[in-house]
Design an enzyme around this catalytic site. Structure first.
Site, short mmCIF file in Angstrom:
data_model
loop_
_atom_site.label_atom_id
_atom_site.label_comp_id
_atom_site.label_asym_id
_atom_site.label_seq_id
_atom_site.Cartn_x
_atom_site.Cartn_y
_atom_site.Cartn_z
CB CYS A 72 -40.50 41.06 48.85
SG CYS A 72 -41.06 39.61 49.76
CB CYS A 191 -35.24 37.97 54.42
SG CYS A 191 -36.78 38.75 54.99
#
Ligand code: DGL
Length: 270
Positions: A72, A191
């Site tokens: 992440c 992302c």
């Protein structure tokens, strides 16, 4: 056999798990999705850090992981330095927007970065950009485009919202600055959720624009830090356990849809 924890705010880290499964056969992966607290991108740094620590602690206690992949960008930006201080003997691999590979790939040095507001507002990513610009022998220009709501739409598998938000953000990024002589030719998917919208983002960007993501280099780095051999024919596939603080069935469905993975999913009790 090593046990590797893989952590994301939700289903996005599955794009990294996909690369890990190809690069590290014969291992055991424990994938933790903090879907009950997703999206992270619009949360404060303190909230993201707190969640990251809790999930890591659980993975260490319940699964005695040998290494952690923070799959992440937002959690890496806000929490990885602290995490490394807290667990100095555990290898921790983070995910950063691929600014450096994009700088090498771009023909004209004009690069767009799609990521969460949290990632793009972090000191870590600003420092990375500044280092690259300072070290480059040619002018480099990075345009940062925060994509509020896009990770959440991917999380819900809401195709209409993915299309609407992708259109808005790609237009803002690529067609926002009409003064520029040279258009952006490289777009970083900063992302881990966004590779699951790559078809839409690629179509909207057009054929002259290259999309860059990070799954494969992160998987290679993980293999290096664990000193594992390169994948070869005939090696046993890795096993995967899926954990979610949200709906484990939704996580299992996403893993099947995107990775063709059939794995047992359980509730992550943190
Ligand atoms: N997948 C995450 C990232 O790479 C976070 C998305 C979110 O939860 O906002 O940044």
């Amino acid at each position: 056999m090593k046990t590797v924890g893989v952590f994301d705010s939700g289903v996005g880290g599955l794009s990294v798990l996909r690369a890990l499964l190809a690069e590290l056969p014969g291992q055991r992966f424990v994938y933790a999705a903090d879907s009950a607290f997703a999206p992270y991108g619009e949360r404060t740094a303190a909230e993201v850090s707190e969640r990251t620590h809790r999930v890591t602690q659980h993975l260490r206690e319940a699964y005695t992981i040998d290494a952690l992949v923070v799959a992440c960008n937002t959690a890496t930006a806000h929490a990885i330095d602290d995490l490394r201080r807290q667990y100095p003997h555990m290898p921790i691999v983070g995910v950063e927007p691929a600014l450096k590979p994009a700088a090498s790939l771009s023909r004209n040095g004009r690069i767009g970065v799609l990521a969460t507001r949290g990632t793009l507002g972090s000191a870590r990513v600003a420092a990375l950009r500044d280092r690259l610009v300072a070290a480059s022998s040619r002018p480099l220009h990075f345009s940062f485009q925060p994509c509020d709501g896009l990770a959440a739409a991917i999380e819900r598998h809401d195709t209409a919202a993915i299309e609407t938000l992708s259109t808005r953000y790609v237009n803002e990024l690529l067609r926002g600055d009409t003064q520029d002589e040279e258009p952006i030719d490289t777009v970083v998917l900063g992302c881990t959720h966004y590779p699951f919208a790559a078809d839409v983002l690629g179509q909207l960007s057009g054929p002259g624009v290259m999309l860059v993501e990070t799954g494969v280099p992160v998987a290679r780095r993980t293999r290096e830090v664990l000193e594992l051999p390169a994948p070869a024919e005939g090696m046993t596939p890795s096993s995967t356990t899926l954990l979610s603080t949200g709906d484990p069935v939704a996580l299992a469905e996403a893993a099947h849809r995107w990775l063709g993975l059939r794995a047992n999913a359980q509730t992550l009790p943190v």
